[in-house]
Design a protein around this motif. Structure first.
Motif, PDB file in Angstrom:
ATOM      1  N   GLU A   1       4.025   3.807  -2.291  1.00  0.00           N
ATOM      2  CA  GLU A   1       5.147   3.016  -1.779  1.00  0.00           C
ATOM      3  C   GLU A   1       4.810   2.397  -0.430  1.00  0.00           C
ATOM      4  O   GLU A   1       5.122   1.231  -0.163  1.00  0.00           O
ATOM      5  CB  GLU A   1       6.389   3.896  -1.667  1.00  0.00           C
ATOM      6  N   GLU A   2       4.153   3.186   0.426  1.00  0.00           N
ATOM      7  CA  GLU A   2       3.809   2.701   1.760  1.00  0.00           C
ATOM      8  C   GLU A   2       2.791   1.575   1.676  1.00  0.00           C
ATOM      9  O   GLU A   2       2.951   0.522   2.322  1.00  0.00           O
ATOM     10  CB  GLU A   2       3.248   3.858   2.587  1.00  0.00           C
TER      11      GLU A   2
ATOM     12  N   ARG B   1      -2.130   9.896   3.192  1.00  0.00           N
ATOM     13  CA  ARG B   1      -1.466  11.173   2.877  1.00  0.00           C
ATOM     14  C   ARG B   1      -1.501  11.423   1.370  1.00  0.00           C
ATOM     15  O   ARG B   1      -0.541  11.158   0.656  1.00  0.00           O
ATOM     16  CB  ARG B   1      -0.038  11.148   3.407  1.00  0.00           C
TER      17      ARG B   1
ATOM     18  N   LYS C   1       3.138   9.390  -4.523  1.00  0.00           N
ATOM     19  CA  LYS C   1       4.246   8.440  -4.659  1.00  0.00           C
ATOM     20  C   LYS C   1       4.559   7.775  -3.321  1.00  0.00           C
ATOM     21  O   LYS C   1       4.697   6.554  -3.249  1.00  0.00           O
ATOM     22  CB  LYS C   1       5.488   9.153  -5.199  1.00  0.00           C
ATOM     23  N   ASN C   2       4.663   8.583  -2.260  1.00  0.00           N
ATOM     24  CA  ASN C   2       4.935   8.020  -0.938  1.00  0.00           C
ATOM     25  C   ASN C   2       3.810   7.103  -0.469  1.00  0.00           C
ATOM     26  O   ASN C   2       4.048   6.059   0.145  1.00  0.00           O
ATOM     27  CB  ASN C   2       5.139   9.140   0.088  1.00  0.00           C
TER      28      ASN C   2
ATOM     29  N   ASN D   1       1.116  13.408  -1.235  1.00  0.00           N
ATOM     30  CA  ASN D   1       2.272  12.809  -1.916  1.00  0.00           C
ATOM     31  C   ASN D   1       1.891  11.403  -2.359  1.00  0.00           C
ATOM     32  O   ASN D   1       2.065  10.435  -1.624  1.00  0.00           O
ATOM     33  CB  ASN D   1       3.486  12.770  -0.996  1.00  0.00           C
TER      34      ASN D   1
END
Length: 290
Positions: free
Chosen positions: A190-191, A181, A186-187, A184
């Motif tokens: 993090e994932e 994805r 940042k997401n 985003n």
């Protein structure tokens, strides 16, 4: 592999033509039309000019030889780059929706199984509709286990379960389908970070590989994706999907020349066996096959 330069370069490399500035401008235009990025074009042409000056040659037939040698040196992928095929390995595969990521994973599983490896798949792309079912189907088709949970599950939890199965069954390779994805970053970071921490904790001794799948037909858009994923994770190689007659193919040069990412596999068709190791020599020969 797409012979993307042949028609465009047909009139450039004539034995009796002098490689003047007009020639180099035409070469630059031909490369850009073939999806080689502008920075890569400039780097390649500057290097070719320097070598031509060093050798004291100025005919296009001599420049052609210099360009071929330069591209082969740039595109070559050492056998060491495939060490993960021989070791107990964890392969994370990333890529945006629609590039052929899950299909490439299925084909890679088939490729490794044919080498005698025991392969397990992990369906950690839990947010894309249909992604889990698609990977399970590929697992059935190849004849390998696919560890999965329901749609919307925590991807790290899927990876944890897959690692337990991987260790319990003494498998050779775990291939993880991860989300892509890019809207985003940042997401996404993090994932992927959470998944990597699970792997570090549960199987730190495993050989690690992170492959990004790019659609060879999308040119500079694929380059942008490669740059973004390189910023988000420790990418170790590229899989070029859809590398057929519709792909110009110059993007492969930019990926290695500009980003320093080796192209390790190419998907050249729809069949299960149509994922192959990247052959730099054939790739460069195809460029000049006119």
């Amino acid at each position: 592999m797409a012979n993307f330069f042949s028609k465009i370069l047909n009139n450039l490399f004539q034995s009796d033509r002098v490689a003047d500035e007009e020639f180099y401008e035409e070469l630059e235009e031909a490369m850009i039309q073939s999806d080689v990025s502008y920075p890569s074009c400039m780097r390649i042409i500057d290097a070719v000019k320097r070598e031509a000056d060093r050798k004291g040659v100025n005919l296009t037939k001599d420049v052609q030889k210099i360009l071929k040698d330069y591209l082969l040196d740039t595109m070559s992928v050492d056998e060491d780059y495939y060490n993960f095929e021989k070791e107990k390995s964890i392969i994370s595969v990333i890529g945006v929706n629609g590039v052929g990521k899950t299909t490439s994973i299925g084909k890679l599983a088939y490729h490794l199984k044919k080498k005698g490896k025991k392969v397990i798949l992990a369906a950690a792309d839990t947010f894309r509709a249909g992604a889990i079912e698609q990977l399970v189907e590929w697992g059935n088709r190849v004849g390998v286990d696919c560890i999965h949970q329901k749609e919307g599950s925590d991807p790290a939890a899927v990876v944890f379960d897959a690692l337990q199965s991987f260790k319990a069954k003494n498998a050779d390779v775990l291939i993880i389908d991860t989300a892509g994805r890019l809207h985003n970053k940042k997401n996404l970071m993090e994932e992927l970070g959470k998944i990597n921490r699970i792997i570090d904790r549960e199987f730190a001794e495993g050989y690690r590989e992170t492959l990004v799948v790019l659609d060879a037909t999308t040119g500079q858009n694929a380059m942008s994706q490669a740059k973004m994923f390189k910023e988000c994770s420790q990418v170790t190689g590229v899989v070029l999907s859809k590398m057929d007659s519709t792909a110009k193919g110059g993007m492969a040069i930019s990926i290695q020349a500009e980003l320093g990412l080796p192209v390790k596999y190419v998907g050249e068709g729809e069949k299960i066996e149509d994922l192959k190791r990247f052959d730099a020599k054939k790739y460069v020969e195809d460029i000049f096959a006119f």
